[in-house]
Design a protein around this motif. Structure first.
Motif, PDB file in Angstrom:
ATOM      1  N   ARG A 304       0.838  -1.192   0.000  1.00  0.00           N
ATOM      2  CA  ARG A 304       0.000   0.000   0.000  1.00  0.00           C
ATOM      3  C   ARG A 304       0.881   1.254   0.000  1.00  0.00           C
ATOM      4  O   ARG A 304       2.049   1.223   0.395  1.00  0.00           O
ATOM      5  N   PRO A 305       0.347   2.403  -0.457  1.00  0.00           N
ATOM      6  CA  PRO A 305       1.159   3.614  -0.605  1.00  0.00           C
ATOM      7  C   PRO A 305       1.908   4.053   0.649  1.00  0.00           C
ATOM      8  O   PRO A 305       3.027   4.562   0.550  1.00  0.00           O
ATOM      9  N   ALA A 306       1.329   3.858   1.823  1.00  0.00           N
ATOM     10  CA  ALA A 306       2.022   4.278   3.039  1.00  0.00           C
ATOM     11  C   ALA A 306       3.342   3.536   3.201  1.00  0.00           C
ATOM     12  O   ALA A 306       4.346   4.105   3.673  1.00  0.00           O
ATOM     13  N   ASP A 307       3.371   2.276   2.798  1.00  0.00           N
ATOM     14  CA  ASP A 307       4.614   1.511   2.909  1.00  0.00           C
ATOM     15  C   ASP A 307       5.635   1.934   1.862  1.00  0.00           C
ATOM     16  O   ASP A 307       6.847   1.864   2.092  1.00  0.00           O
ATOM     17  N   LEU A 308       5.166   2.365   0.693  1.00  0.00           N
ATOM     18  CA  LEU A 308       6.077   2.934  -0.300  1.00  0.00           C
ATOM     19  C   LEU A 308       6.703   4.207   0.253  1.00  0.00           C
ATOM     20  O   LEU A 308       7.914   4.438   0.104  1.00  0.00           O
ATOM     21  N   ALA A 309       5.884   5.029   0.910  1.00  0.00           N
ATOM     22  CA  ALA A 309       6.405   6.255   1.518  1.00  0.00           C
ATOM     23  C   ALA A 309       7.453   5.914   2.579  1.00  0.00           C
ATOM     24  O   ALA A 309       8.491   6.582   2.676  1.00  0.00           O
ATOM     25  N   ARG A 310       7.184   4.877   3.368  1.00  0.00           N
ATOM     26  CA  ARG A 310       8.171   4.455   4.368  1.00  0.00           C
ATOM     27  C   ARG A 310       9.479   4.022   3.713  1.00  0.00           C
ATOM     28  O   ARG A 310      10.566   4.360   4.178  1.00  0.00           O
ATOM     29  N   ALA A 311       9.359   3.252   2.647  1.00  0.00           N
ATOM     30  CA  ALA A 311      10.568   2.768   1.972  1.00  0.00           C
ATOM     31  C   ALA A 311      11.421   3.937   1.489  1.00  0.00           C
ATOM     32  O   ALA A 311      12.650   3.952   1.679  1.00  0.00           O
ATOM     33  N   LEU A 312      10.790   4.930   0.874  1.00  0.00           N
ATOM     34  CA  LEU A 312      11.537   6.083   0.376  1.00  0.00           C
ATOM     35  C   LEU A 312      12.114   6.920   1.513  1.00  0.00           C
ATOM     36  O   LEU A 312      13.274   7.345   1.465  1.00  0.00           O
ATOM     37  N   LYS A 313      11.312   7.132   2.549  1.00  0.00           N
ATOM     38  CA  LYS A 313      11.784   7.953   3.674  1.00  0.00           C
ATOM     39  C   LYS A 313      12.918   7.269   4.424  1.00  0.00           C
ATOM     40  O   LYS A 313      13.938   7.896   4.743  1.00  0.00           O
ATOM     41  N   PHE A 314      12.755   5.980   4.715  1.00  0.00           N
ATOM     42  CA  PHE A 314      13.801   5.269   5.448  1.00  0.00           C
ATOM     43  C   PHE A 314      15.077   5.190   4.617  1.00  0.00           C
ATOM     44  O   PHE A 314      16.186   5.363   5.123  1.00  0.00           O
ATOM     45  N   ALA A 315      14.928   4.902   3.314  1.00  0.00           N
ATOM     46  CA  ALA A 315      16.095   4.811   2.438  1.00  0.00           C
ATOM     47  C   ALA A 315      16.787   6.165   2.315  1.00  0.00           C
ATOM     48  O   ALA A 315      18.018   6.240   2.228  1.00  0.00           O
ATOM     49  N   SER A 316      15.996   7.230   2.310  1.00  0.00           N
ATOM     50  CA  SER A 316      16.556   8.575   2.254  1.00  0.00           C
ATOM     51  C   SER A 316      17.337   8.897   3.522  1.00  0.00           C
ATOM     52  O   SER A 316      18.488   9.336   3.471  1.00  0.00           O
ATOM     53  N   ASP A 317      16.709   8.659   4.662  1.00  0.00           N
ATOM     54  CA  ASP A 317      17.353   8.980   5.940  1.00  0.00           C
ATOM     55  C   ASP A 317      18.622   8.153   6.153  1.00  0.00           C
ATOM     56  O   ASP A 317      19.595   8.632   6.748  1.00  0.00           O
ATOM     57  N   ALA A 318      18.606   6.904   5.676  1.00  0.00           N
ATOM     58  CA  ALA A 318      19.758   6.016   5.862  1.00  0.00           C
ATOM     59  C   ALA A 318      20.819   6.204   4.792  1.00  0.00           C
ATOM     60  O   ALA A 318      21.852   5.530   4.823  1.00  0.00           O
ATOM     61  N   LYS A 319      20.560   7.109   3.827  1.00  0.00           N
ATOM     62  CA  LYS A 319      21.503   7.372   2.732  1.00  0.00           C
ATOM     63  C   LYS A 319      21.827   6.089   1.954  1.00  0.00           C
ATOM     64  O   LYS A 319      22.976   5.824   1.615  1.00  0.00           O
ATOM     65  N   LEU A 320      20.768   5.288   1.674  1.00  0.00           N
ATOM     66  CA  LEU A 320      20.990   4.080   0.888  1.00  0.00           C
ATOM     67  C   LEU A 320      21.344   4.451  -0.547  1.00  0.00           C
ATOM     68  O   LEU A 320      21.040   5.536  -1.032  1.00  0.00           O
ATOM     69  N   ASP A 321      21.994   3.502  -1.232  1.00  0.00           N
ATOM     70  CA  ASP A 321      22.458   3.763  -2.584  1.00  0.00           C
ATOM     71  C   ASP A 321      21.377   3.511  -3.635  1.00  0.00           C
ATOM     72  O   ASP A 321      21.359   4.167  -4.675  1.00  0.00           O
ATOM     73  N   MET A 322      20.492   2.532  -3.372  1.00  0.00           N
ATOM     74  CA  MET A 322      19.513   2.167  -4.395  1.00  0.00           C
ATOM     75  C   MET A 322      18.254   1.620  -3.755  1.00  0.00           C
ATOM     76  O   MET A 322      18.305   0.945  -2.727  1.00  0.00           O
ATOM     77  N   LEU A 323      17.120   1.923  -4.367  1.00  0.00           N
ATOM     78  CA  LEU A 323      15.816   1.406  -3.929  1.00  0.00           C
ATOM     79  C   LEU A 323      15.104   0.827  -5.135  1.00  0.00           C
ATOM     80  O   LEU A 323      14.852   1.535  -6.116  1.00  0.00           O
ATOM     81  N   THR A 324      14.790  -0.467  -5.090  1.00  0.00           N
ATOM     82  CA  THR A 324      14.038  -1.119  -6.162  1.00  0.00           C
ATOM     83  C   THR A 324      12.568  -1.197  -5.761  1.00  0.00           C
ATOM     84  O   THR A 324      12.239  -1.630  -4.651  1.00  0.00           O
ATOM     85  N   ILE A 325      11.695  -0.765  -6.670  1.00  0.00           N
ATOM     86  CA  ILE A 325      10.254  -0.702  -6.407  1.00  0.00           C
ATOM     87  C   ILE A 325       9.559  -1.574  -7.447  1.00  0.00           C
ATOM     88  O   ILE A 325       9.536  -1.260  -8.627  1.00  0.00           O
ATOM     89  N   ASP A 326       8.981  -2.680  -6.984  1.00  0.00           N
ATOM     90  CA  ASP A 326       8.461  -3.729  -7.865  1.00  0.00           C
ATOM     91  C   ASP A 326       6.945  -3.705  -7.885  1.00  0.00           C
ATOM     92  O   ASP A 326       6.294  -3.962  -6.868  1.00  0.00           O
ATOM     93  N   GLY A 327       6.362  -3.396  -9.035  1.00  0.00           N
ATOM     94  CA  GLY A 327       4.915  -3.283  -9.160  1.00  0.00           C
ATOM     95  C   GLY A 327       4.215  -4.622  -9.220  1.00  0.00           C
ATOM     96  O   GLY A 327       4.807  -5.653  -9.569  1.00  0.00           O
ATOM     97  N   ALA A 328       2.933  -4.636  -8.899  1.00  0.00           N
ATOM     98  CA  ALA A 328       2.132  -5.856  -8.880  1.00  0.00           C
ATOM     99  C   ALA A 328       2.079  -6.497 -10.263  1.00  0.00           C
ATOM    100  O   ALA A 328       2.069  -5.800 -11.282  1.00  0.00           O
ATOM    101  N   GLY A 329       2.023  -7.814 -10.239  1.00  0.00           N
ATOM    102  CA  GLY A 329       1.875  -8.560 -11.474  1.00  0.00           C
ATOM    103  C   GLY A 329       3.128  -9.273 -11.921  1.00  0.00           C
ATOM    104  O   GLY A 329       3.081 -10.127 -12.801  1.00  0.00           O
TER     105      GLY A 329
END
Length: 521
Positions: A304-329
């Protein structure tokens, strides 16, 4: 209209008795006959039960959703131009497609093509075709991720006090890539709940020289942990001892007796779902950096969108190098079939939200990790559209199922040659490997005598990637973009009002509207 076809699918080897007369929503035959043997999903479930949840034959096929989502990437077209060039001199002798640069950097990892082969884990499909994908990725200069459960599923792994001390299968997989790596691309080791408990990533960093690790929250095919089938009691017992959820319980004497008598033939091994918490997430990132990880990625799915927001925010705060976002299907065939079709946020919607959220973070001056979009991509137009939809944040696309296909077809060519039974599809081009594989001359020149040691499956992967490269170059040349950095959201147009509303991409009839007015005076 209905967007999916319930109650029958080639994926589950089920069908309707009256295919021309179907109740649309339920998927049942308009007349369900008491004389039917049970051909549909309901009927098969009546005698095979939970086995009917999965694509068949399980472990021998790849599968992905057949649901016809209201919006997908075909609802966008790539815009070409007739004026100028970006990234090269506007000279017809120089602005030619072979001069397009398809390389990209993620942090300081250079990829020759914006492609990551995502999450090839412990499933039979991934394991059987791993060498071709790993070696092919290395010689193609792209990224590849070793997926979850590889160590726990290896019968020869040695585990003491709940931590891995020997992992021969994981070590071999890493070496398959490293042996042929020429400085571009990367190999990453992913971890789920069980892998993290076993210390898989720490072991890979310390013992195999791995620099890239990926934390995993999920994928586009399912919102539960991974599963595989086990055909022996000994394997079921071993994996339960290693901490996996195994069904039915192999330690139960009644279950053991039922398996012995043939009441069922396979156990199921399931992985646990993660419990994302901000504090523990950052603690894990700190552990990985302390262990020596040079690059840290996160993979998330179609939640759900709230978890996508968490993924981006946490990855941003942690200064991660890459975030893969995999759509349904998406998927590689090990997910429950109905779940693969009926859960999650589809790719266009999920990726559009990701762009919105990343833009908000960037506007605040926050770090935005390189994003990778995934979700059923197979061809060069998909790559271009994904890069455009997510620009400037998206640096690559994730692909899995397509690369499994490229690997096994390459191997099929070699097997047909070995058996002397070439199908006409291959004979059209010749009767030797160097005639059938169009990249043979190039690879022979590049590898010399080592060419003969290249797995045919890897040549298949490389040849497929080269096709994608030229196709992408041609699209980019036509759009007058001679390096990936110049691709913007203006390079695609929405073909429907709905696609425009969801994505924020301009509708085709409104593209260049102001500029056209100025030209016309």
């Amino acid at each position: 209209m209905t967007f999916s076809r319930p109650n029958r699918s080639e994926a589950t080897l089920t069908r309707n008795r009256t295919p021309k007369s179907i109740s649309p929503f339920s998927g049942m035959c308009a007349t369900c006959s008491v004389e039917c043997a049970g051909l549909c999903d309901i009927g098969k479930s009546s005698y095979r039960g939970k086995e009917a949840l999965y694509p068949q034959p399980f472990g021998a096929v790849t599968a992905a959703s057949e649901k016809d989502y209201p919006i997908d990437y075909s609802h966008f077209n790539i815009m070409g131009g007739a004026v100028g060039a970006k990234g090269i001199e506007a000279d017809s002798d120089k602005a030619i497609f072979p001069n397009v640069d398809t390389s990209i950097k993620i942090s300081d990892i250079e990829l020759d093509m914006p492609i990551v082969i995502a999450g090839m884990g412990s499933t039979n499909v991934a394991a059987n075709h791993w060498e071709g994908m790993a070696v092919g990725a290395a010689i193609s200069g792209i990224g590849i991720v070793i997926g979850e459960n590889v160590v726990g599923m290896d019968p020869n792994s040695e585990i003491k006090n709940g931590r891995v001390v020997q992992a021969p299968n994981l070590a071999r997989r890493i070496k398959d890539f490293q042996k042929y790596s020429e400085g571009k691309g990367f190999i990453a080791v992913q971890a789920n709940v069980e892998d993290t408990r076993l210390g898989v990533q720490e072991w890979a960093i310390e013992n195999c020289g791995v620099e890239v690790v990926e934390m995993k929250w999920g994928q586009g095919a399912k919102d539960i942990g991974g599963e595989v089938k086990l055909d022996s009691l000994d394997r079921a017992l071993q994996l339960k001892r290693r901490g996996y959820v195994v069904l039915p319980d192999p330690e139960d004497p009644k279950v053991q007796e039922a398996h012995k008598n043939g009441a069922f033939k396979e156990f199921e091994r399931h992985s646990r779902i993660g419990m994302v918490e901000e504090e523990s997430f950052h603690a894990r990132v700190a552990e990985l950096r302390a262990a020596g990880a040079k690059y840290i990625f996160l993979k998330t799915g179609a939640y759900r969108p709230a978890d996508l927001a968490r993924a981006l925010k946490f990855a941003s705060d942690a200064k991660l190098d890459m975030l893969t976002i995999d759509g349904a299907g998406g998927g590689t065939g090990m997910s429950p079939w109905r779940m693969m079709n009926e859960w999650g946020v589809p790719s266009v919607e999920l990726h559009s939200l990701a762009h919105q959220y990343a833009s908000r973070l960037a506007a605040k001056g926050k770090h935005v990790p390189a994003m990778v979009f995934a979700g059923g991509f197979t061809l060069e137009d998909h790559i271009y559209k994904a890069l455009s939809l997510g620009a400037p944040f998206v640096k690559a696309v994730g692909m899995s199922r397509a690369y499994v296909t490229a690997s096994f077809v390459g191997n099929n060519v070699a097997q047909a040659l070995k058996e002397g039974k070439l199908p006409s599809a291959y004979k059209t081009y010749g009767e030797r490997a160097d005639q059938i594989f169009i990249t043979s001359a190039e690879l022979k020149s590049r590898f010399g005598s080592d060419f003969d040691n290249l797995p045919a499956s890897a040549i298949g992967v490389y040849t497929y990637t080269e096709r994608l490269k030229q196709g992408l170059k041609q699209f980019m040349c036509g759009a007058r973009q001679f390096s990936l950095d110049y691709i913007t959201r203006d390079d695609i147009a929405a073909l429907t009002k709905d696609a425009a509303a969801v994505s924020g991409i301009t509708h085709i009839m409104d593209v260049d509207k102001d500029e056209a007015e100025k030209i016309l005076g």
